[in-house]
Enzyme design. Structure first.
Site, mmCIF file in Angstrom:
data_model
loop_
_atom_site.group_PDB
_atom_site.id
_atom_site.type_symbol
_atom_site.label_atom_id
_atom_site.label_comp_id
_atom_site.label_asym_id
_atom_site.label_seq_id
_atom_site.Cartn_x
_atom_site.Cartn_y
_atom_site.Cartn_z
ATOM 1 N N SER A 1 0.782 -1.135 0.055
ATOM 2 C CA SER A 1 0.180 0.068 -0.058
ATOM 3 C C SER A 1 0.985 1.091 -0.067
ATOM 4 O O SER A 1 0.463 2.367 -0.151
ATOM 5 C CB SER A 1 -0.755 0.061 1.336
ATOM 6 O OG SER A 1 -0.270 0.293 2.399
ATOM 7 N N LYS B 1 0.575 4.241 6.852
ATOM 8 C CA LYS B 1 0.011 5.302 5.747
ATOM 9 C C LYS B 1 0.393 6.458 5.906
ATOM 10 O O LYS B 1 1.008 7.040 7.182
ATOM 11 C CB LYS B 1 -1.445 5.222 5.896
ATOM 12 C CG LYS B 1 -2.226 3.854 5.738
ATOM 13 C CD LYS B 1 -2.558 3.718 4.273
ATOM 14 C CE LYS B 1 -3.300 2.326 3.946
ATOM 15 N NZ LYS B 1 -2.713 1.112 4.481
#
Lengths: 197, 197
Positions: free
Chosen positions: A119, A156
Site C-alpha cells: 500500500s 499510511k
DNA sequence: CTTGACAGTGAACAATCGTTCACCTTATAC
DNA sequence: GTATAAGGTGAACGATTGTTCACTGTCAAG
C-alpha cells in the site's frame, strides 16, 4: 623508506585498529595496539596514538581515555551518483558516518518493522523493506505513520485537515481511510532500509 | 523492594551503561559503572556485571575484558507492520541489531552515495535516497550497479545475456543503455537508505 | 658531511584496573 | 521464626594501564 610506503604502513595500522574495534566493540589498550602494529615499545605506541589523534582516527574523552574517532563510523560518504567514484586521494577526505547514528535519534523509542503489503509502493516503500519507527515523536500531517485502524495495523500517510484525520495510502489501488472510531498511532516512520544481498 | 521495582532498577542501569557506550564509544570501567549505577563498592559492580553477562547485555573477550553485548545493537527488531506493536513484555524478547552490522559486509569496500535523478524510481529508489555501494562484489545479472557509461556515472539494473550487457533503468521514461565502448562498473548497490526526518 | 626530524627500543613509574575476601542488611521462602 | 539468597559496603591485592625519560638507528634536506 619512501613516502608512499610510510603512508601505506600507517594506513594498514589504522585498518588493524579499526578491525579490532569492529570485532570486539572496545578500544584496544596501548599494549594491544603495539601487538597490532608490530611495535614492542609503548613509547612508539604513544607516538602513534598521538598521530592518530591528530588525524581524528582516535580521540580522548574527558578522563583522557582512548575513544574511537572516525574508525567508529564504518561508511565513507561520497557525493552523488552522478559524481561517481573519486580518486583514492579524494576518498580519504570523504566524511565517514555510522548508519546507526545517522538514522536513530532516540534509541529507546525506535523499533524496526518489516513491511508487508504494497500500500506504500508509491512512496518507494516496497514489501519486504524495513522501516524504523519512532514511538516518541508526535505525528505531523504528511508523516508516514504506523497506526491501528479498527483493529488492524497499517502504514499510511497521515493527513490532518482541521480536526479531521485521514490515512492516505501511496498506492492508487487502495482507498483513503477515514477512521470511524479511535485512531491509535504507534509511531512515525523515520527511515526506510532495504537490503539487496 | 518489590519485584517490579527491582526490574526497573536493573533496566535503568542497563540504560545508563548503554548511554555511556553510545556517547563515548568505549566500555566503562568497573568504577565508572559504579558511578553510573550508584554503587560505591566494586564488589557490587562485579556482581552486577556478572548478571549482565548472563543476560548477554555485556560480554567478555578472550582476555577477560569487558565488551558490549546487546547494548551495541541499538535497534529493537519487531515483526511485520501488520503485527503492529507488541506488548512491553514481548518487546524485551525481541532481537536487537545494529544497522551498521546489518547492512555493511565489507566496510573497506563500501561507500555511500546520494541518489540524484529519477531513473530508478520504479525500483523504489527515489532522488535524495542514499545507497550503499560495495566495490568488492562481482556484479551479477539483475543487480543494481553504479556504472560509468560513455563518461557519465549512472545507477541501473545490470542485465547479462550471453556476452551482451545492458543497463536497464527502472523508469519507463528512460531507455535501456547498451554501452558501445567499455563499461566501467563502480560497484554493486547492496542497500538503500532513506531518512524522513 | 652534517644536522635534524622521524621511527623505534627499553625501562621506570604512579595510577588505575578488576578480583577477591569478610562482613552487613533486607526481603523472600520454607 | 528461621534459613537463605540477593544486594550492598569497604578494603586489600597483584596485574595492567598509560606516561615519561634516555637512548639508538635511518633517512632526507641543507
Amino acid at each position: 623508506m619512501t613516502r608512499d610506503a610510510r603512508d601505506e604502513k600507517l594506513r594498514s595500522r589504522i585498518g588493524g585498529i579499526a578491525q579490532f574495534y569492529d570485532r570486539t566493540g572496545r578500544m584496544p589498550s596501548f599494549s594491544e595496539i603495539g601487538e597490532l602494529a608490530g611495535l614492542r615499545s609503548k613509547n612508539a605506541v604513544s607516538k602513534l596514538v598521538l598521530k592518530l589523534e591528530r588525524l581524528r582516527v582516535l580521540g580522548r574523552d574527558g578522563k583522557g581515555r582512548l575513544i574511537p574517532g572516525s574508525i567508529a563510523f564504518p561508511v565513507r560518504m561520497l557525493g552523488t551518483v552522478k559524481a561517481g567514484f573519486p580518486s583514492p586521494a579524494e576518498e580519504e577526505l570523504a566524511d565517514t558516518l555510522s548508519l546507526d547514528e545517522l538514522l536513530i535519534r532516540n534509541r529507546d523509542a525506535t523499533f524496526m518493522l518489516r513491511v508487508s503489503g504494497d500500500s506504500m509502493t508509491g512512496a518507494g516503500i516496497l514489501p519486504g523493506d524495513m522501516v524504523l519507527v519512532d514511538k516518541g515523536q508526535t505525528p505531523r500531517s504528511g508523516d508516514i505513520v504506523v497506526a491501528e485502524v479498527d483493529g488492524e495495523w497499517t502504514m499510511k500517510y497521515l493527513r490532518r485537515r482541521g480536526n479531521s484525520v485521514t490515512l492516505l495510502p501511496a498506492n492508487p489501488r487502495y482507498k483513503p481511510i477515514r477512521p470511524r472510531n479511535e485512531l491509535r498511532i504507534g509511531g512515525v516512520v523515520t527511515a526506510v532500509v532495504r537490503k539487496y544481498r
